[in-house]
Design an enzyme around this catalytic site. Structure first.
Site, short mmCIF file in Angstrom:
data_model
loop_
_atom_site.label_atom_id
_atom_site.label_comp_id
_atom_site.label_asym_id
_atom_site.label_seq_id
_atom_site.Cartn_x
_atom_site.Cartn_y
_atom_site.Cartn_z
N ARG A 108 -29.98 -18.76 -1.82
CA ARG A 108 -29.36 -17.72 -2.44
C ARG A 108 -29.28 -16.68 -1.23
NH1 ARG A 108 -29.30 -13.84 -7.89
NH2 ARG A 108 -28.36 -15.72 -8.63
N HIS A 135 -20.67 -18.63 -6.91
CA HIS A 135 -21.90 -18.83 -7.46
C HIS A 135 -21.48 -20.00 -8.59
CE1 HIS A 135 -25.51 -18.17 -9.43
NE2 HIS A 135 -24.96 -16.90 -9.96
N GLN A 138 -23.68 -20.92 -11.53
CA GLN A 138 -23.34 -20.11 -12.82
C GLN A 138 -21.94 -20.65 -13.61
OE1 GLN A 138 -24.77 -17.10 -14.03
NE2 GLN A 138 -23.22 -17.37 -15.76
N ASP A 232 -18.22 -8.98 -14.89
CA ASP A 232 -19.31 -9.05 -13.99
C ASP A 232 -19.57 -7.69 -13.54
OD1 ASP A 232 -21.46 -10.09 -12.07
OD2 ASP A 232 -19.91 -10.31 -10.69
N CYS A 274 -22.08 -12.98 -16.61
CA CYS A 274 -23.27 -13.98 -16.02
C CYS A 274 -24.61 -13.27 -16.04
CB CYS A 274 -22.74 -14.17 -14.40
SG CYS A 274 -22.38 -12.54 -13.65
N ARG A 319 -27.69 -22.14 -18.17
CA ARG A 319 -27.85 -22.03 -16.37
C ARG A 319 -29.11 -23.41 -16.35
NH1 ARG A 319 -27.46 -17.82 -13.20
NH2 ARG A 319 -27.56 -19.79 -11.63
N1 NVA Z 1 -21.56 -10.35 -8.55
C1 NVA Z 1 -22.84 -10.53 -9.04
C2 NVA Z 1 -23.16 -11.63 -9.68
C3 NVA Z 1 -24.66 -11.58 -10.17
C4 NVA Z 1 -25.16 -12.84 -10.89
C5 NVA Z 1 -23.60 -10.20 -7.85
O1 NVA Z 1 -23.26 -10.73 -6.60
O2 NVA Z 1 -24.57 -9.30 -7.67
N1 CP Z 2 -26.39 -14.84 -13.22
C1 CP Z 2 -27.56 -14.95 -12.28
O1 CP Z 2 -27.35 -15.47 -11.26
O2 CP Z 2 -28.68 -14.35 -12.62
P1 CP Z 2 -29.84 -13.84 -11.58
O3 CP Z 2 -29.26 -12.79 -10.68
O4 CP Z 2 -30.90 -13.30 -12.50
O5 CP Z 2 -30.30 -15.21 -10.92
#
Ligand code: NVA
Ligand code: CP
Length: 332
Positions: A108, A135, A138, A232, A274, A319
């Site tokens: 990540r 993602h 997700q 989101d 998400c 998930r």
């Molecule tokens: N768009 C958000 C998704 C988090 C799961 C981010 O990248 O922070």
């Molecule tokens: N939705 C998601 O990816 O959550 P986290 O950032 O907690 O992993």
């Protein structure tokens, strides 16, 4: 339906064919049933999995960890605290080291090019646990959740994403929805519209999958008849603090609240997110935003988040099952 996905990386959903995505969803449903029944068969015994987090995570990290444990494997989690990552060693060098020790790597971070580099340098399967652009794990959970709640094949369903359509969630939902032949709506101000190149690619793919793709700027029109309303956060991880003011001004009309849910015209329509979500003042960031802008809820009202229509915690649970399916399919 059976596919050999062994040794494949999941950097973006587009790396998999629609049939392969369906196979992963079927496998996830099977693994979910087996876990509930206590009949899960461990297929990752002796496998070592590394998880790299350059951004925070609750769900993705826990889903990978529990999935590997459930399947009898071992997991090591690395972040920038307590490792050489970022300070003294590049990700490419780290990837070459990890590839010699681990059977697969979750990453990540920020740019999609980095997860691609890790896959190239490590020579083991690499799974994208979120980048700015995508993602994928997700969206596998989201597709599984939609199929569970609607009790209909995905190609008969519609969803509307509202928010920053340039970012990871909108892009991956566009890909997954198109692969599954769904009615896909992305609703945002024009300045936050999805990337043109991705849109063109998905419109081409839609010719073979039967998907319908619509980009809208009017939220009430966009959600009409939608089975699922998805949003989101308005400011994603890694974005500058300076973007808050403008982003709030741009996206306030796109907040998912009761009035917008009613605009679907479908009482069965469900709310999705998400997570994490900004729906009250129970977080430090929530309180800071409230102090600066006077708002106590952003992308979704607390009323909708807590309502019967909200299926966000099933998404979160799924998930685990979908990530487990990816691990079993690519490693076992
Ligand atoms: N768009 C958000 C998704 C988090 C799961 C981010 O990248 O922070
Ligand atoms: N939705 C998601 O990816 O959550 P986290 O950032 O907690 O992993």
């Amino acid at each position: 339906m059976s596919f050999n996905l062994r040794n494949r990386s999941l950097l973006d959903l587009i790396d998999f064919s629609p049939r392969e995505v369906l196979y992963l969803l079927d496998l996830a449903a099977e693994l979910k049933r087996a876990k509930a029944a206590g009949t899960e068969v461990q297929r990752l015994k002796g496998k070592n999995v590394a998880l790299i987090f350059e951004k925070a995570s609750t769900r993705t990290r826990c889903a990978f960890e529990v999935a590997v444990h459930d399947q009898g494997g071992h997991v090591s989690t690395l972040d920038s605290v307590g490792t050489q990552l970022g300070h003294k060693e590049s990700l490419k060098d780290t990837a070459r080291v990890l590839g010699r020790m681990f059977d697969g790597i979750e990453y990540r971070g920020f740019h999609q090019s980095v997860v691609q580099d890790i896959a190239r340098c490590s020579h083991v399967p690499v799974w994208n646990g979120l980048t700015d652009e995508a993602h994928p794990t997700q969206v596998l959970a989201d597709l599984m959740t939609m199929a569970e709640f609607a009790q209909k094949p995905l190609h008969e369903l519609s969803f509307c994403f509202l928010g920053d359509a340039r970012f990871n969630m909108a892009c991956s939902l566009l890909v997954g929805g198109t692969q599954m032949g769904m009615d896909v709506r992305l609703c945002s101000p024009a300045a936050l519209a999805p990337p043109a190149a991705l849109l063109a690619k998905m419109r081409e793919l839609a010719l073979s999958t039967g998907a319908k793709i619509r980009c809208e700027t009017d939220p009430r029109r966009a959600v009409q008849g939608a089975d699922f309303v998805y949003t989101d956060v308005w400011v994603s991880m890694g974005e500058a603090d300076a973007v808050w003011q403008q982003r709030i001004e741009q996206l306030l009309p796109y907040q998912v609240n009761r009035s917008l849910m009613e605009a679907t015209g479908k009482p069965s329509s469900r709310f999705m997110h998400c997570l994490p979500a900004f729906h009250n003042l129970e977080t430090e960031q929530g309180r800071q935003v409230h102090e600066r802008f006077g708002l106590s809820e952003l992308e979704v009202s607390d009323e909708v988040f807590e309502s019967e229509t909200s299926i966000v915690f099933t998404q979160a649970e799924n998930r685990l099952h979908t990530i487990k399916a990816v691990l079993v399919a690519t490693l076992a």
